[in-house]
Design a protein around this motif. Structure first.
Motif, PDB file in Angstrom:
ATOM      1  N   GLU A 229      54.345  28.817  33.200  1.00  0.00           N
ATOM      2  CA  GLU A 229      53.259  28.486  32.276  1.00  0.00           C
ATOM      3  C   GLU A 229      53.288  29.430  31.073  1.00  0.00           C
ATOM      4  O   GLU A 229      53.704  30.585  31.192  1.00  0.00           O
ATOM      5  CB  GLU A 229      51.891  28.575  32.964  1.00  0.00           C
ATOM      6  CG  GLU A 229      51.649  27.505  34.012  1.00  0.00           C
ATOM      7  CD  GLU A 229      51.601  26.091  33.430  1.00  0.00           C
ATOM      8  OE1 GLU A 229      51.350  25.959  32.210  1.00  0.00           O
ATOM      9  OE2 GLU A 229      51.819  25.133  34.198  1.00  0.00           O
ATOM     10  N   LYS A 236      42.132  35.375  28.654  1.00  0.00           N
ATOM     11  CA  LYS A 236      41.763  33.958  28.681  1.00  0.00           C
ATOM     12  C   LYS A 236      42.973  33.070  28.919  1.00  0.00           C
ATOM     13  O   LYS A 236      42.913  32.116  29.712  1.00  0.00           O
ATOM     14  CB  LYS A 236      41.080  33.568  27.368  1.00  0.00           C
ATOM     15  CG  LYS A 236      40.610  32.121  27.332  1.00  0.00           C
ATOM     16  CD  LYS A 236      39.897  31.798  26.023  1.00  0.00           C
ATOM     17  CE  LYS A 236      39.448  30.343  26.003  1.00  0.00           C
ATOM     18  NZ  LYS A 236      38.754  29.998  24.726  1.00  0.00           N
ATOM     19  N   SER A 237      44.072  33.368  28.244  1.00  0.00           N
ATOM     20  CA  SER A 237      45.277  32.548  28.439  1.00  0.00           C
ATOM     21  C   SER A 237      45.808  32.708  29.860  1.00  0.00           C
ATOM     22  O   SER A 237      46.372  31.778  30.439  1.00  0.00           O
ATOM     23  CB  SER A 237      46.355  32.912  27.419  1.00  0.00           C
ATOM     24  OG  SER A 237      46.910  34.198  27.675  1.00  0.00           O
ATOM     25  N   LEU A 239      43.904  33.163  32.498  1.00  0.00           N
ATOM     26  CA  LEU A 239      43.038  32.312  33.336  1.00  0.00           C
ATOM     27  C   LEU A 239      43.533  30.871  33.330  1.00  0.00           C
ATOM     28  O   LEU A 239      43.659  30.238  34.389  1.00  0.00           O
ATOM     29  CB  LEU A 239      41.595  32.358  32.825  1.00  0.00           C
ATOM     30  CG  LEU A 239      40.794  33.643  33.018  1.00  0.00           C
ATOM     31  CD1 LEU A 239      39.440  33.514  32.334  1.00  0.00           C
ATOM     32  CD2 LEU A 239      40.607  33.959  34.505  1.00  0.00           C
ATOM     33  N   ASN A 240      43.807  30.364  32.137  1.00  0.00           N
ATOM     34  CA  ASN A 240      44.254  28.971  32.024  1.00  0.00           C
ATOM     35  C   ASN A 240      45.583  28.749  32.740  1.00  0.00           C
ATOM     36  O   ASN A 240      45.764  27.752  33.453  1.00  0.00           O
ATOM     37  CB  ASN A 240      44.390  28.587  30.547  1.00  0.00           C
ATOM     38  CG  ASN A 240      43.068  28.592  29.812  1.00  0.00           C
ATOM     39  OD1 ASN A 240      42.015  28.403  30.423  1.00  0.00           O
ATOM     40  ND2 ASN A 240      43.110  28.811  28.512  1.00  0.00           N
ATOM     41  N   ALA A 241      46.519  29.682  32.562  1.00  0.00           N
ATOM     42  CA  ALA A 241      47.830  29.544  33.200  1.00  0.00           C
ATOM     43  C   ALA A 241      47.713  29.645  34.714  1.00  0.00           C
ATOM     44  O   ALA A 241      48.360  28.887  35.453  1.00  0.00           O
ATOM     45  CB  ALA A 241      48.778  30.618  32.668  1.00  0.00           C
ATOM     46  N   LYS A 243      45.152  28.929  36.632  1.00  0.00           N
ATOM     47  CA  LYS A 243      44.515  27.727  37.185  1.00  0.00           C
ATOM     48  C   LYS A 243      45.532  26.603  37.368  1.00  0.00           C
ATOM     49  O   LYS A 243      45.514  25.877  38.373  1.00  0.00           O
ATOM     50  CB  LYS A 243      43.381  27.265  36.270  1.00  0.00           C
ATOM     51  CG  LYS A 243      42.155  28.167  36.314  1.00  0.00           C
ATOM     52  CD  LYS A 243      41.132  27.771  35.263  1.00  0.00           C
ATOM     53  CE  LYS A 243      39.956  28.736  35.271  1.00  0.00           C
ATOM     54  NZ  LYS A 243      38.977  28.441  34.176  1.00  0.00           N
ATOM     55  N   LEU A 244      46.435  26.468  36.395  1.00  0.00           N
ATOM     56  CA  LEU A 244      47.473  25.436  36.504  1.00  0.00           C
ATOM     57  C   LEU A 244      48.450  25.753  37.623  1.00  0.00           C
ATOM     58  O   LEU A 244      48.823  24.876  38.415  1.00  0.00           O
ATOM     59  CB  LEU A 244      48.212  25.322  35.166  1.00  0.00           C
ATOM     60  CG  LEU A 244      47.410  24.744  33.996  1.00  0.00           C
ATOM     61  CD1 LEU A 244      48.188  24.892  32.687  1.00  0.00           C
ATOM     62  CD2 LEU A 244      47.064  23.277  34.249  1.00  0.00           C
TER      63      LEU A 244
END
Length: 352
Positions: A229, A236-237, A239-241, A243-244
């Motif tokens: 990812e 923040k980035s 967190l997003n990565a 979660k994926l």
């Protein structure tokens, strides 16, 4: 040192006080403070020790009047998302400048290219900096480098990945560090390893990703695209990565994040999903910023020599080595500093 010198803690320390404590002339103290090569190492150490003991701070205004120097060093950065790295480098550079009687001027260079150029021109014109330290990715901006060259301002680049023969630089081996960290996870029994890439504008991101890929391939381990990812070096980035990556049916058993901020985000997401770190998921980071040992579990990470890179950069600029540089001697001022793998609590041996 003279045993009769009395120190008044309430009085402002002068250069005369330092000279009397060491038993040398004011001129000798001045030469040490100005990094004059004619002073012996023995005398230099004595003067520096006395100045530290007396908490002596040179009068910058007086020094500027007495020489062509400004006693200002500039520090320019462009990527505020990697806050831990920038903050740690800035504080280390600040301490190093103070130790040498210099002031550090820090500026964030964002916006358009024209706006960045204006920030650099303003810095040069308003402060007459004696040198500039350029953090990544700003260190790769060739137009900015040319602007500094035209202004006759010496500069040091930190971890550049373009035109390496153009100027002095300091860095570490990001590729090898990522390779060794990946091997650590493999040695712990992990085979399904996820990876979060750093900011796409940063050369270090590419080197760390390549080190990870090559370590996996050297052990004939697959790297499915769903285990990779993109991040931006920000929490923040991360967190997003995370979660994926952790939403996959076949979750990775370990995740290597390209910096500590994103590694901390991975741990946060894992906790929110009821996954225990490191029992259910091992997590590693990069940089060894204070965050790595602030959260729990403490993060296994690559200790990047940030303080040493800052110290080396300031030393080169304040010693005058870069001022006298010609193109044929650039290679003499390229410093690749050592890294260290810091094993902590976020990694565990995988049980088959």
């Amino acid at each position: 040192m003279s045993s009769t010198t009395k120190i008044n803690p309430k009085a402002k320390t002068t250069i005369q006080d330092v000279a009397e404590l060491v038993g040398v002339s004011k001129m000798t103290v001045s030469r040490v403070l100005n990094n004059d090569e004619k002073v012996s190492d023995k005398t230099r150490i004595k003067v520096q020790k006395a100045a530290s003991q007396l908490n002596y701070r040179p009068n910058i205004s007086a020094r500027r009047l007495a020489s062509s120097k400004s006693y200002f060093i500039g520090l320019l950065y462009e990527n505020p998302s990697e806050g831990g790295y920038v903050s740690q480098f800035m504080l280390s550079a600040l301490k190093s400048c103070r130790k040498r009687g210099y002031h550090l001027v820090v500026d964030e260079c964002d916006g358009t290219q024209d706006e960045k150029l204006k920030i650099v021109r303003d810095l040069v014109e308003e402060t007459r900096v004696d040198g500039v330290i350029l953090l990544p990715p700003f260190c790769n901006n060739l137009e900015i480098l040319n602007e500094l060259k035209l202004s006759n301002v010496p500069y040091i680049r930190v971890s550049p990945d373009v035109e390496l023969g153009l100027s002095p630089f300091v860095c570490m081996d990001d590729y090898q560090a990522a390779f060794e960290m990946t091997n650590l996870l493999i040695a712990k029994g992990h085979r399904e390893i996820g990876f979060i890439i750093g900011h796409p504008d940063m050369g270090a991101s590419r080197l760390r990703y390549q080190g990870f890929l090559d370590a996996m391939r050297s052990k004939s381990l697959p790297v499915p695209p769903v285990y990779i990812e993109q991040g931006l070096f920000s929490y923040k980035s991360g967190l997003n990565a995370a979660k994926l990556l952790l939403d996959r049916a076949n979750k990775p058993t370990a995740i290597f994040a390209s910096n500590d901020d994103m590694a901390a985000a991975v741990i946060s997401v894992a906790n929110s999903l009821g996954l225990n770190v490191p029992t259910d998921l091992s997590v590693v980071g990069y940089d060894d910023t204070p965050l790595a040992t602030t959260i729990w579990p403490h993060i296994t990470t690559v200790k990047q020599p940030i303080a040493a890179m800052a110290e080396t950069s300031v030393s080169l600029l304040t010693s005058g080595q870069v001022d006298k540089l010609d193109q044929s001697s650039v290679s003499d001022l390229r410093f690749v500093l050592d890294f260290e793998i810091k094993e902590r609590d976020s990694v565990e041996q995988k049980l088959n």
